[in-house]
Motif scaffolding. Structure first.
Motif, PDB file in Angstrom:
ATOM      1  N   LEU A  14       0.811  -1.210   0.000  1.00  0.00           N
ATOM      2  CA  LEU A  14       0.000   0.000   0.000  1.00  0.00           C
ATOM      3  C   LEU A  14       0.846   1.263   0.000  1.00  0.00           C
ATOM      4  CD1 LEU A  14      -2.717  -1.020   2.645  1.00  0.00           C
ATOM      5  CD2 LEU A  14      -2.734  -1.367   0.167  1.00  0.00           C
ATOM      6  N   GLU A  15       1.818   1.346   0.890  1.00  0.00           N
ATOM      7  CA  GLU A  15       2.496   2.619   1.150  1.00  0.00           C
ATOM      8  C   GLU A  15       3.251   3.166  -0.059  1.00  0.00           C
ATOM      9  OE1 GLU A  15       1.213   0.803   4.713  1.00  0.00           O
ATOM     10  OE2 GLU A  15       2.663  -0.033   3.274  1.00  0.00           O
ATOM     11  N   ASN A  16       3.866   2.299  -0.862  1.00  0.00           N
ATOM     12  CA  ASN A  16       4.669   2.760  -2.001  1.00  0.00           C
ATOM     13  C   ASN A  16       3.995   2.521  -3.343  1.00  0.00           C
ATOM     14  OD1 ASN A  16       6.875   3.551  -0.337  1.00  0.00           O
ATOM     15  ND2 ASN A  16       7.487   1.400  -0.169  1.00  0.00           N
ATOM     16  N   SER A  17       2.720   2.244  -3.297  1.00  0.00           N
ATOM     17  CA  SER A  17       2.008   1.918  -4.528  1.00  0.00           C
ATOM     18  C   SER A  17       1.662   3.174  -5.314  1.00  0.00           C
ATOM     19  CB  SER A  17       0.711   1.178  -4.179  1.00  0.00           C
ATOM     20  OG  SER A  17      -0.115   1.039  -5.318  1.00  0.00           O
ATOM     21  N   PRO A  18       1.646   3.074  -6.650  1.00  0.00           N
ATOM     22  CA  PRO A  18       1.045   4.154  -7.435  1.00  0.00           C
ATOM     23  C   PRO A  18      -0.456   4.176  -7.208  1.00  0.00           C
ATOM     24  CG  PRO A  18       1.566   2.304  -8.851  1.00  0.00           C
ATOM     25  CD  PRO A  18       2.121   1.964  -7.495  1.00  0.00           C
TER      26      PRO A  18
END
Length: 402
Positions: free
Chosen positions: A63-67
């Motif tokens: 989740l945190e680094n997702s586009p």
């Protein structure tokens, strides 16, 4: 999943066009692209994302680094039902009516899609991506026998609770339109997370879910809920009378969330509930848990809780391992994306993932409607079957509109 920082703000308006949502959905289907449409609970703004990618499978979901995009994951990951991520290469919201392309979206594909949109869709009604998997249907008798077996197993202390589900296959109305299905669900389910997801080779799902799995809003507040217990809605929630069976079922879900917090050594949270809430034609018991991530240094809480929660005790059971094993041995069909999770990731409004409940899968000329019930030692097979009947009404009513 590729590492990126693209979000809704990382878009270019150079090729933006004023559109309603329906032509974008129809064009995506016609061009063989993956598309997701959604509307958050208690809001009026609907959204559509279209992926121009060749692959949709993130492993594992992060989740945190997702586009910016839309996550769509099954109850149990498998070859016919993989985890899917629909990257928002193209995005339109009801508020602006403008289709915008992400900065890193492939330019030739963007131009091709925009040209097709300008020319107008030639996609006929009853057109959507269909699954390559075969159709499985569980009989009413099989479900009731599974409930009886579950009650016996619970009384033998093999587990505390198990959630058993079933499906029902109905013919599709002749003039069904995917965008119109989404619009009807938005009109009739203001309190629910409404969505339509259509992916080449995987299929098309529509639903109006009442249950938050993991949510992190624009104020950086983490939110999850314990939702369990079911009865037909009354005129006022104040008139709701809950049996001990439903109260204990909901308490089990609460305790599991608290165990997840404990395993992460998280102590700073707020808990509100249980309270009675209305979801369509039904009422449930709900407890809300929130964590202010501006005050608690836990940047990976969303992904960590997603890993611990899914499948939740509200769709699987307690303890999780024996309940899941019982489901796989006794349910008699593949849930696929029913009781999985779905929702937008890293949108302007944040990340909002919901359990895929009150949903149906659209085949070429049939709809598969899914529903489940929490089984405890006090469960009665006929009453649990009736509970699933009540839960299927939401999607049946949508189909009846056509």
């Amino acid at each position: 999943m590729e590492q990126a920082t693209a979000s809704e703000s990382d878009t270019t308006g150079a090729e933006a066009h004023s559109n309603t949502l329906a032509p974008v959905i129809h064009t995506a289907i016609g061009k063989g692209k993956a598309v997701a449409a959604w509307r958050l609970p208690h809001t009026n703004e609907a959204h559509v994302a279209v992926s121009l990618q060749d692959s949709f499978t993130p492993t594992p979901p992060t989740l945190e680094n997702s586009p910016f995009g839309f996550l769509f994951c099954p109850f149990q990951e498998s070859e016919p039902a993989p985890n899917l991520f629909i990257k928002a290469d193209l995005y339109i919201s009801q508020a602006t009516g403008k289709l915008t392309a992400a900065i890193d979206a492939p330019a030739p594909e963007v131009a091709d899609f925009m040209q097709a949109l300008e020319l107008g869709s030639t996609t006929p009604q009853r057109s959507w991506h269909t699954s390559n998997a075969g159709v499985q249907q569980q009989s009413d008798l099989h479900f009731q026998d599974a409930v009886a077996a579950a009650v016996a197993a619970i009384k033998e202390e093999q587990m505390e609770k198990v959630v058993l589900s079933r499906n029902s296959i109905l013919p599709l109305p002749l003039h069904l339109d995917l965008a119109a299905v989404f619009e009807q669900m938005c009109q009739k389910h203001s309190r629910a997370f409404v969505s339509v997801v259509s992916v080449p080779g995987v299929g098309t799902w529509a639903g109006a879910s009442p249950e938050i799995l993991v949510s992190i809003n624009e104020q950086q507040v983490f939110h999850t809920v314990a939702l369990a217990g079911t009865q037909p809605a009354t005129e006022s929630v104040a008139d709701a009378i809950w049996r001990q069976k439903e109260i204990e079922e909901q308490a089990m879900v609460e305790r599991y969330i608290l165990l997840c917090f404990k395993s992460l050594r998280l102590r700073e949270y707020t808990e509100i509930g249980p309270r009675t809430v209305v979801a369509g034609n039904l009422m449930h018991l709900r407890t809300d848990f929130k964590v202010d991530l501006k005050e608690v240094d836990f940047p990976s809480l969303g992904t960590d809780m997603l890993r611990l929660l899914h499948p939740t005790s509200a769709v699987c059971g307690l303890p999780k391992a024996p309940a899941l094993q019982f489901i796989l041995e006794h349910e008699g069909y593949d849930r696929s994306y029913y009781s999985g999770f779905l929702g937008p990731v890293n949108s302007k409004a944040g990340t909002h993932l919901f359990v895929n409940l009150r949903c149906m899968q659209l085949l070429k000329d049939k709809a598969i409607i899914y529903a489940g019930a929490g089984i405890t030692a006090e469960s009665d097979p006929v009453k649990e079957w009736m509970e699933t009947q009540h839960k299927m009404v939401a999607m049946q009513r949508i189909l009846q509109q056509f």
